[in-house]
Design an enzyme around this catalytic site. Structure first.
Site, PDB file in Angstrom:
ATOM      1  N   GLY A  11       0.826  -1.204   0.000  1.00 14.86           N
ATOM      2  CA  GLY A  11       0.000   0.000   0.000  1.00 14.86           C
ATOM      3  C   GLY A  11       0.854   1.245   0.000  1.00 14.86           C
ATOM      4  N   ALA A  14      -0.578   7.558   1.366  1.00 14.07           N
ATOM      5  CA  ALA A  14       0.122   8.555   2.174  1.00 14.07           C
ATOM      6  C   ALA A  14       0.801   7.928   3.389  1.00 14.07           C
ATOM      7  CB  ALA A  14      -0.857   9.648   2.607  1.00 14.07           C
ATOM      8  N   VAL A  15       0.080   7.106   4.134  1.00 16.23           N
ATOM      9  CA  VAL A  15       0.646   6.506   5.340  1.00 16.23           C
ATOM     10  C   VAL A  15       1.743   5.512   4.983  1.00 16.23           C
ATOM     11  CG1 VAL A  15       0.156   5.019   7.316  1.00 16.23           C
ATOM     12  CG2 VAL A  15      -1.398   6.883   6.756  1.00 16.23           C
ATOM     13  N   ASN A 111      -7.055   2.493   8.851  1.00 15.26           N
ATOM     14  CA  ASN A 111      -8.210   3.003   9.577  1.00 15.26           C
ATOM     15  C   ASN A 111      -9.276   1.920   9.676  1.00 15.26           C
ATOM     16  OD1 ASN A 111      -7.608   5.605  10.407  1.00 15.26           O
ATOM     17  ND2 ASN A 111      -8.270   6.550   8.503  1.00 15.26           N
ATOM     18  N   LYS A 195      -9.369   4.705  18.611  1.00 11.96           N
ATOM     19  CA  LYS A 195      -9.208   5.379  17.313  1.00 11.96           C
ATOM     20  C   LYS A 195     -10.500   5.278  16.507  1.00 11.96           C
ATOM     21  CE  LYS A 195      -6.998   7.346  13.848  1.00 11.96           C
ATOM     22  NZ  LYS A 195      -5.891   6.654  13.157  1.00 11.96           N
ATOM     23  N   ASN A 199     -12.829   8.211  14.552  1.00 10.78           N
ATOM     24  CA  ASN A 199     -13.235   8.101  13.150  1.00 10.78           C
ATOM     25  C   ASN A 199     -14.747   8.010  12.998  1.00 10.78           C
ATOM     26  OD1 ASN A 199     -10.683   8.199  11.953  1.00 10.78           O
ATOM     27  ND2 ASN A 199     -10.334   6.017  12.264  1.00 10.78           N
ATOM     28  N   ASN A 203     -15.679  11.210  10.805  1.00  8.17           N
ATOM     29  CA  ASN A 203     -15.727  10.914   9.370  1.00  8.17           C
ATOM     30  C   ASN A 203     -17.119  10.991   8.746  1.00  8.17           C
ATOM     31  OD1 ASN A 203     -13.057   9.878   7.897  1.00  8.17           O
ATOM     32  ND2 ASN A 203     -12.884   9.446  10.073  1.00  8.17           N
ATOM     33  N   SER A 265     -10.795  12.073   5.850  1.00  9.80           N
ATOM     34  CA  SER A 265     -10.561  11.196   4.703  1.00  9.80           C
ATOM     35  C   SER A 265     -11.871  10.784   4.054  1.00  9.80           C
ATOM     36  CB  SER A 265      -9.781   9.951   5.141  1.00  9.80           C
ATOM     37  OG  SER A 265     -10.489   9.252   6.142  1.00  9.80           O
TER      38      SER A 265
END
Length: 311
Positions: A11, A14-15, A111, A195, A199, A203, A265
């Site tokens: 993957g 970005a992360v 996530n 977390k 989210n 989100n 996101s």
């Protein structure tokens, strides 16, 4: 160079690119797993570091290169860090399991929640020394182009063991030394639920109301956020995870304040007509509720509404 690579990242979002940069700087031998045979060789990346308060001039991007590995060139890999979207984990990783060495460890860093429950039986069934760890990171990073990222914020990264053989001390120490503000925790699942709470609150609401995170501090959203967290705490308890509701409430609003100008996101996914991770966020809460014979109507409504938007 590829023969020396023993850590692979699945993957290149970005992360994934941020973790790759941090491991590379720490001297680790790391590469990306390509999506097909055409993606191989060396890839040049661009990284723009986080500016400090003392920086008064423009921060320059730093170019560097890492190898791209094909699925048939993974014999030396001892750790795979999975940074794809949550809904992509099983499809992306499952075909690679037979290509990876028997002692290779898997670390999920994405996530949402859910893939770990489907993946753990596959890991345990192999009974060959393979293990599964989970992680979560709050580092801020923006993907500006396919192989270009900019770090936008610092944050805590938490890693921990979940199933199968434990990650060796060598790789555990290497990750903690390379990733700033990182820690190894004995009980990682409660951290993931914490977390998930952030989210689940931020989100879907920012996606549905097309707003930056900071708008959720307004009183109009307080009852909705409370309902999301009430249901999450109830479901987590039935999953054997005890969460402090007042702590979660304070944490959600702290993130809202600290990221007031940011767009989540999920907001970005909807804006760009991409698939969202709603199934692995509010959907996961609803699915775990159903598994225990419970209902989570607030989260179920948000799940359905975001799914309608994403069609």
């Amino acid at each position: 160079m590829t023969h020396a690579v023993d850590i692979a990242i699945l993957g290149a979002g970005a992360v994934g690119q941020l973790i790759c940069r941090q491991l590379t700087v720490a001297g680790m031998n790391v590469g990306f797993i390509g999506r097909n045979a055409l993606e191989s060789g060396q890839q040049v990346l661009s990284f723009t570091p986080l500016a400090s308060a003392e920086d008064h001039q423009q921060i320059q991007a730093i170019p560097y290169s890492v190898p791209i590995l094909t699925a048939d060139a993974l014999d030396n890999i001892r750790l795979v860090i999975v940074c794809v979207k949550a809904y992509q984990v099983l499809d992306a990783l499952s075909p690679l399991l037979k290509q990876l060495p028997s002692q290779c460890h898997i670390l999920l860093l994405h996530n949402g929640m859910g893939p770990h429950l489907a993946l753990a039986p596959l890991i345990n069934a192999q009974a060959n020394g393979r293990g599964l760890s989970l992680g979560t990171t709050s580092q801020g990073v923006l993907r500006q182009a396919p192989w270009q990222i900019k770090q936008t914020g610092q944050g805590l990264t938490q890693l921990g063991h979940f199933a199968g053989a434990e990650l060796t001390k060598h790789y555990r120490n290497a990750l903690l030394a390379a990733i700033p503000s990182s820690e190894w925790v004995d009980a990682i699942v409660p951290c993931l639920w914490q977390k998930l709470a952030v989210n689940a609150a931020i989100n879907p609401l920012t996606a549905l109301y097309q707003c930056p995170n900071g708008k959720l501090a307004e009183a109009d959203f307080s009852e909705m956020i409370k309902g999301i967290l009430d249901e999450l705490v109830m479901v987590a308890a039935h999953d054997g995870v005890s969460l402090d509701q007042s702590f979660l409430h304070d944490r959600v609003y702290q993130v809202i304040r600290l990221t007031a100008g940011n767009f989540s996101s999920m907001h970005q996914d909807i804006a760009h007509q991409r698939r969202t991770e709603i199934d692995q966020i509010n959907g996961y809460i609803c699915e775990r509720a159903q598994a225990h014979g419970l209902s989570a109507p607030v989260n179920a409504e948000l799940w359905a509404r975001v799914k309608q938007l994403a069609v």
